[in-house]
Design a protein around this motif. Structure first.
Motif, PDB file in Angstrom:
ATOM      1  N   ARG A  30       0.778  -1.431  -0.153  1.00 37.67           N
ATOM      2  CA  ARG A  30       0.179  -0.182   0.066  1.00 37.67           C
ATOM      3  C   ARG A  30       0.715   0.908  -0.241  1.00 37.67           C
ATOM      4  O   ARG A  30       1.645   1.093   0.830  1.00 37.67           O
ATOM      5  CB  ARG A  30      -0.653  -0.101   1.345  1.00 37.67           C
ATOM      6  CG  ARG A  30      -1.998   1.446   0.996  1.00 37.67           C
ATOM      7  CD  ARG A  30      -3.426   1.000   2.273  1.00 37.67           C
ATOM      8  NE  ARG A  30      -3.526  -0.235   1.756  1.00 37.67           N
ATOM      9  CZ  ARG A  30      -4.090  -1.025   2.173  1.00 37.67           C
ATOM     10  NH1 ARG A  30      -3.137  -1.487   3.326  1.00 37.67           N
ATOM     11  NH2 ARG A  30      -4.319  -2.350   1.982  1.00 37.67           N
ATOM     12  N   ASP A  44      -2.407  -5.932  -2.170  1.00 37.72           N
ATOM     13  CA  ASP A  44      -2.979  -4.757  -1.908  1.00 37.72           C
ATOM     14  C   ASP A  44      -4.238  -4.939  -2.767  1.00 37.72           C
ATOM     15  O   ASP A  44      -4.024  -5.404  -4.181  1.00 37.72           O
ATOM     16  CB  ASP A  44      -2.080  -3.726  -1.496  1.00 37.72           C
ATOM     17  CG  ASP A  44      -3.675  -2.178  -1.582  1.00 37.72           C
ATOM     18  OD1 ASP A  44      -4.082  -2.282  -1.147  1.00 37.72           O
ATOM     19  OD2 ASP A  44      -3.069  -1.428  -1.486  1.00 37.72           O
ATOM     20  N   VAL A  45      -5.342  -4.077  -2.790  1.00 39.17           N
ATOM     21  CA  VAL A  45      -5.905  -4.195  -3.861  1.00 39.17           C
ATOM     22  C   VAL A  45      -5.349  -3.497  -5.740  1.00 39.17           C
ATOM     23  O   VAL A  45      -4.922  -2.288  -5.072  1.00 39.17           O
ATOM     24  CB  VAL A  45      -7.277  -3.187  -3.670  1.00 39.17           C
ATOM     25  CG1 VAL A  45      -8.536  -3.524  -5.007  1.00 39.17           C
ATOM     26  CG2 VAL A  45      -8.089  -4.049  -2.548  1.00 39.17           C
ATOM     27  N   ASP A  82      -4.330  -0.933  -8.205  1.00 43.75           N
ATOM     28  CA  ASP A  82      -5.327  -0.012  -8.804  1.00 43.75           C
ATOM     29  C   ASP A  82      -6.093   0.368 -10.104  1.00 43.75           C
ATOM     30  O   ASP A  82      -7.212   0.273 -10.790  1.00 43.75           O
ATOM     31  CB  ASP A  82      -4.227   1.070  -9.071  1.00 43.75           C
ATOM     32  CG  ASP A  82      -3.747   1.013  -7.393  1.00 43.75           C
ATOM     33  OD1 ASP A  82      -4.718   1.720  -6.886  1.00 43.75           O
ATOM     34  OD2 ASP A  82      -2.571   1.884  -7.060  1.00 43.75           O
ATOM     35  N   PHE A 134      -7.292  -9.433   1.019  1.00 39.43           N
ATOM     36  CA  PHE A 134      -6.615  -8.349   1.265  1.00 39.43           C
ATOM     37  C   PHE A 134      -5.818  -8.114   2.244  1.00 39.43           C
ATOM     38  O   PHE A 134      -6.201  -8.421   3.147  1.00 39.43           O
ATOM     39  CB  PHE A 134      -7.197  -7.069   0.426  1.00 39.43           C
ATOM     40  CG  PHE A 134      -8.128  -7.052  -1.184  1.00 39.43           C
ATOM     41  CD1 PHE A 134      -7.105  -7.252  -1.744  1.00 39.43           C
ATOM     42  CD2 PHE A 134      -9.402  -7.522  -0.628  1.00 39.43           C
ATOM     43  CE1 PHE A 134      -7.466  -7.755  -3.127  1.00 39.43           C
ATOM     44  CE2 PHE A 134      -9.941  -7.937  -2.549  1.00 39.43           C
ATOM     45  CZ  PHE A 134      -9.223  -7.771  -3.756  1.00 39.43           C
ATOM     46  N   ILE A 152      -6.013  -2.592   6.481  1.00 39.38           N
ATOM     47  CA  ILE A 152      -7.026  -1.119   5.674  1.00 39.38           C
ATOM     48  C   ILE A 152      -7.033  -0.284   6.232  1.00 39.38           C
ATOM     49  O   ILE A 152      -7.953  -0.613   7.304  1.00 39.38           O
ATOM     50  CB  ILE A 152      -7.440  -0.825   4.156  1.00 39.38           C
ATOM     51  CG1 ILE A 152      -7.028   0.715   3.599  1.00 39.38           C
ATOM     52  CG2 ILE A 152      -8.633  -1.263   4.684  1.00 39.38           C
ATOM     53  CD1 ILE A 152      -7.837   0.705   2.238  1.00 39.38           C
ATOM     54  N   ILE A 162     -10.620   4.053   2.819  1.00 39.86           N
ATOM     55  CA  ILE A 162     -11.387   2.805   2.617  1.00 39.86           C
ATOM     56  C   ILE A 162     -11.921   3.927   0.739  1.00 39.86           C
ATOM     57  O   ILE A 162     -11.958   2.552   0.477  1.00 39.86           O
ATOM     58  CB  ILE A 162     -12.156   2.370   3.290  1.00 39.86           C
ATOM     59  CG1 ILE A 162     -11.800   1.433   4.303  1.00 39.86           C
ATOM     60  CG2 ILE A 162     -13.593   1.383   1.912  1.00 39.86           C
ATOM     61  CD1 ILE A 162     -12.419   0.704   4.845  1.00 39.86           C
ATOM     62  N   LYS A 194      -9.941   4.685  -4.190  1.00 37.09           N
ATOM     63  CA  LYS A 194      -8.580   3.583  -5.323  1.00 37.09           C
ATOM     64  C   LYS A 194      -9.289   2.228  -4.446  1.00 37.09           C
ATOM     65  O   LYS A 194      -9.318   1.731  -5.709  1.00 37.09           O
ATOM     66  CB  LYS A 194      -7.632   4.110  -5.385  1.00 37.09           C
ATOM     67  CG  LYS A 194      -7.161   5.208  -5.956  1.00 37.09           C
ATOM     68  CD  LYS A 194      -5.538   5.277  -6.193  1.00 37.09           C
ATOM     69  CE  LYS A 194      -4.635   4.945  -4.903  1.00 37.09           C
ATOM     70  NZ  LYS A 194      -3.323   5.858  -5.241  1.00 37.09           N
ATOM     71  N   PRO A 195      -8.851   2.580  -3.275  1.00 37.92           N
ATOM     72  CA  PRO A 195      -9.979   0.609  -2.873  1.00 37.92           C
ATOM     73  C   PRO A 195     -10.970   0.282  -3.604  1.00 37.92           C
ATOM     74  O   PRO A 195     -11.076  -1.213  -4.057  1.00 37.92           O
ATOM     75  CB  PRO A 195      -9.790   0.558  -2.068  1.00 37.92           C
ATOM     76  CG  PRO A 195      -8.609   1.291  -1.328  1.00 37.92           C
ATOM     77  CD  PRO A 195      -8.920   2.490  -2.081  1.00 37.92           C
ATOM     78  N   LEU A 202     -11.380  -3.306  -5.905  1.00 41.77           N
ATOM     79  CA  LEU A 202     -12.076  -3.679  -6.197  1.00 41.77           C
ATOM     80  C   LEU A 202     -12.972  -4.036  -7.262  1.00 41.77           C
ATOM     81  O   LEU A 202     -13.620  -5.174  -7.301  1.00 41.77           O
ATOM     82  CB  LEU A 202     -12.562  -3.302  -4.633  1.00 41.77           C
ATOM     83  CG  LEU A 202     -13.271  -5.447  -4.172  1.00 41.77           C
ATOM     84  CD1 LEU A 202     -12.430  -6.543  -3.975  1.00 41.77           C
ATOM     85  CD2 LEU A 202     -13.397  -5.470  -2.723  1.00 41.77           C
ATOM     86  N   SER A 248     -12.802  -7.185   2.174  1.00 40.46           N
ATOM     87  CA  SER A 248     -13.469  -7.449   0.730  1.00 40.46           C
ATOM     88  C   SER A 248     -14.719  -6.186   1.682  1.00 40.46           C
ATOM     89  O   SER A 248     -15.817  -5.295   0.093  1.00 40.46           O
ATOM     90  CB  SER A 248     -13.584  -8.397   0.301  1.00 40.46           C
ATOM     91  OG  SER A 248     -12.002  -8.288   0.060  1.00 40.46           O
ATOM     92  N   ILE A 267     -15.396  -2.877   2.757  1.00 36.70           N
ATOM     93  CA  ILE A 267     -14.492  -1.949   1.295  1.00 36.70           C
ATOM     94  C   ILE A 267     -15.919  -2.335   0.482  1.00 36.70           C
ATOM     95  O   ILE A 267     -16.308  -0.446  -0.252  1.00 36.70           O
ATOM     96  CB  ILE A 267     -13.877  -2.657   0.204  1.00 36.70           C
ATOM     97  CG1 ILE A 267     -12.255  -1.967   0.743  1.00 36.70           C
ATOM     98  CG2 ILE A 267     -13.397  -1.513  -1.759  1.00 36.70           C
ATOM     99  CD1 ILE A 267     -10.996  -2.949  -0.013  1.00 36.70           C
TER     100      ILE A 267
END
Length: 540
Positions: A297, A320-321, A323, A340, A343, A348, A351-352, A356, A375, A378
Motif C-alpha cells: 500500500r 493490496d487491491v 489500482d 487483501f 486498511i 477505504i 481507489k480501493p 475491488l 472485501s 470495502i
C-alpha cells in the motif's frame, strides 16, 4: 527336555537339508526371507526412509550393498544434524551478518556446516565418481548448508557431472554471489530449488540465461537480489524457459516489475515480494496463480494484468487491491480466493473501492468465490454496488464478514448478484466492541425477542434476493456468539430458502461456553420457521 542350543542346532540342520526330519515340520520362522533377498529397487525404496549416514553404513555389509549405496538415485543430506559446536558457530555468524533475519524453527539444527577437510557431501559425490554409475545419473541432490560461494560452486559442479535432474539447495553464506552459470547450461536439470537465507544472490546476466534452462520444468528461487533489474520484463519467456511448468518466486529483494510469458507454465506462485507493483502474466496453459504478500500500500500505481484463458485457481492473499486490474479468463470452473491487506477506515473510500470492483468484474464468471471480511467492508463503503457485475456462474460462495447492520447492504448486493449459488459458507467475525463486551459478560441475550432489528433489515431486502433464495441448498455458518443478532442471517435464510436442504451452525469453542446457553440456543434455532419442510439443521 530339549535345550535351546540343541533346538537351534536341529533347526539349522533342517534348514540346510542335512537333517533327517521332514522339512514340512519346520516352523514357519525358518522359511522367512532375509532382507538381503529383496530386489535392488525395493531396497533403494527402503533407503529413502533412512538418514543418509545410516544408508552409508550399509555399504560395509557386503559388495552388493556397497554397490547399492554408490548407485543410490536420491541423495538427501538434510538429515545430517549439526553438532552443538556447529549450531553455536552458526548463531554467531548469523548475529554478525544478519541480526534481523528470521529462520524457520529448527533450521540451524539441519544447517550443515561444511568442514573444508571433511566435507561429507563432496566425499560422497567423489566416491560415486570412482565407480560405474547408471546411465540416467543422479536423480536428486538435496542439502542445507552454511558454506562459501567457492565450495557451493564446487558442489554444484560435482552434481552436474553426475547429470543431476533435481537440485534442491538451501544455503546460508556471508558472500554475495551470482547464480552459477552451470545451472543455466545444464542439459539434464529438470527441477531446481535454490533458497538463500542471507544475504542473497543475484541472477546471471540476461545474455547468459536467454538461451539456457532448456530442460528445466520446475523453478523455485528465494532470496534473490533483484534491485534495478529491468531485464525481468524479458526473462521469463519461451526462449529462456521453453519447458518450464512450475514457477515459484519468494522474498525477491527489490523486485518491482515482472512479466511472465512462458508458454508451458501451469503453476505460478509469487510470494512475499514486498516492493512489487507491476505483475503481468500471459500464459495460455496456466492453471493456478497465487499472489501473496505483494503489491504494498502507498504506491501511486499498482498494476495487475492476467491473460490466462485456462486459469482454474486464483489465490490473492495478503496483498493490496490493485489500482489497475485487467483479467482475461474464459474458464467457467475457475475458483477464486480474495484476501487483501488490512486498511484504515479513512483509506477505504476511493481507489480501493474502484480497484475491488474492477477485480470482481474480471472474475464474474467464477464458479467458486471466497472473500475476506475486508472485501465486504470495502464494498460496504460505496454507494455504487449496483455496478457490480452479476456472478451468473457462481455455485459456491464463502464469505468472512463482520457482524452488524452496516454489513447487510454489501451482503445483500452480493446475494442479489449471485442468483444461482447453491452452497453458502458464512464465517462471522465480530467487531472489537462486541468481542470486548462478550469477554466482560455484557452481551445481551435476546433469544426471546420475536424479531430483531437485523432481521427487519434482511426482510426489507428479501424481494431483491428472490433468485438467490430459490436456488440455495446448503448453508454453513461458523463463529456464532450467544446473541440472536448473530443468527439473524441464518434465521432469514431458513424462513425464505425454498430449496434449502441442510444448514450447519457452528458454536465455536471459546465463544459459547455455558452448556445451558448452548442448549437454549439450539432449541431456539430448531423452532425457527422454515420455507423448506425437509431442511435439516445440525450443530457442530
Amino acid at each position: 527336555m530339549e535345550t535351546r542350543s540343541a533346538k537351534r542346532r536341529r533347526l539349522s540342520l533342517l534348514q540346510d537339508g542335512t537333517g533327517d526330519h521332514d522339512a514340512s515340520s519346520v516352523p514357519p520362522a525358518c522359511h522367512r526371507r532375509h532382507i538381503g533377498d529383496l530386489p535392488d529397487d525395493v531396497l533403494r525404496y527402503i533407503f529413502t526412509f533412512l538418514p543418509i549416514k545410516s544408508i552409508a553404513r550399509t555399504s560395509l555389509v557386503s559388495k552388493r550393498w556397497a554397490a547399492l549405496w554408490r548407485s543410490l538415485p536420491d541423495l538427501d543430506f538434510t538429515t545430517i544434524e549439526s553438532s552443538d559446536w556447529g549450531i553455536s558457530a552458526l548463531e554467531k555468524l548469523i548475529t554478525s551478518n544478519g541480526p534481523n533475519l528470521e529462520f524457520p524453527q529448527g533450521f540451524l539444527k539441519f544447517l550443515y556446516m561444511v568442514d573444508p577437510e571433511r566435507d561429507f557431501i563432496r566425499q560422497v559425490l567423489r566416491h560415486r565418481s570412482r565407480s560405474p554409475q547408471p546411465g540416467d545419473g543422479l536423480r536428486l541432490l538435496r542439502f542445507c548448508a552454511y558454506l562459501s560461494f567457492t565450495r557451493l560452486n564446487n558442489l554444484m559442479r560435482d552434481a552436474f557431472r553426475h547429470k543431476v535432474r533435481a537440485l534442491d539447495i538451501e544455503v546460508a553464506t556471508k558472500d554475495y554471489f551470482n547464480l552459477p552459470k552451470r545451472v543455466t547450461t545444464s542439459e539434464h536439470l529438470q527441477d531446481f530449488r535454490f533458497v538463500s537465507r542471507f544475504p542473497g544472490f543475484r541472477l546471471p546476466p540476461l545474455s547468459t540465461m536467454k538461451n539456457g534452462f532448456r530442460s528445466l520444468q520446475n523453478l523455485h528461487l528465494s532470496g534473490v537480489i533483484l534491485y534495478n533489474q529491468p531485464f525481468l520484463m524479458d526473462l521469463f519467456t519461451e526462449s529462456s524457459f521453453p519447458a518450464l511448468r512450475k514457477l515459484r518466486l519468494s522474498k525477491c529483494l527489490g523486485l518491482e516489475k515482472i512479466s511472465i510469458k512462458c508458454g508451458a507454465l501451469e503453476i505460478v506462485v509469487v510470494k512475499n515480494c514486498a516492493k512489487m507493483n507491476f505483475l503481468e502474466v500471459r500464459v495460455l496453459k496456466l492453471e493456478r496463480l497465487r499472489v501473496s504478500g505483494c503489491f504494498p500500500r502507498g504506491r501511486h500505481k499498482n498494476v495487475l494484468k492476467i491473460y490466462a484463458p485456462r486459469l482454474d485457481v486464483l489465490d490473492w492473499e495478503g496483498s493490496d487491491v490493485p489500482d489497475h486490474c485487467w483479467l482475461h479468463n474464459s474458464n467457467p470452473a475457475i475458483r477464486v480466493s480474495l484476501g487483501f491487506l488490512s486498511i484504515k477506515v479513512e483509506d477505504i473510500h476511493g481507489k480501493p473501492v474502484k480497484g475491488l470492483l474492477r477485480f470482481l468484474s474480471g472474475i464474474s464468471h467464477a464458479q467458486s468465490l471466497r472473500m475476506d471480511s475486508l472485501s465486504i467492508k470495502i464494498l460496504g463503503s460505496t454507494d455504487g454496488l449496483e455496478v457490480l457485475r452479476p456472478f451468473k456462474n457462481l455455485a459456491h460462495l464463502e464469505l468472512s464478514t463482520f457482524t452488524g447492520r452496516a454489513y447487510i447492504p454489501p451482503l445483500v448486493s452480493l446475494f442479489t448478484n449471485a442468483p444461482f449459488v447453491e452452497c453458502l459458507h458464512i464465517k462471522l467475525v465480530p467487531d472489537h466492541n462486541m468481542r470486548k463486551n462478550q469477554l466482560n459478560g455484557n452481551v445481551t441475550h435476546s433469544w426471546d425477542v420475536s424479531v430483531s432489528e437485523e432481521e427487519k433489515q434482511w426482510e426489507i431486502r428479501s424481494q431483491a434476493m428472490g433468485s438467490f433464495l430459490d436456488h440455495l441448498k446448503v448453508v454453513k455458518v461458523t463463529g456464532l456468539l450467544d446473541c440472536e443478532e448473530e443468527a439473524s442471517l441464518a434465521k432469514f435464510l431458513l424462513r425464505h430458502g425454498k430449496s434449502l436442504n441442510k444448514m450447519i451452525l457452528c458454536l465455536e469453542a471459546g465463544k459459547v461456553n455455558d452448556s445451558t446457553v448452548k442448549q437454549k440456543i439450539r432449541s431456539r434455532i430448531v423452532e425457527f420457521s422454515k420455507a423448506a419442510s425437509n431442511a435439516k439443521i445440525s450443530f457442530t
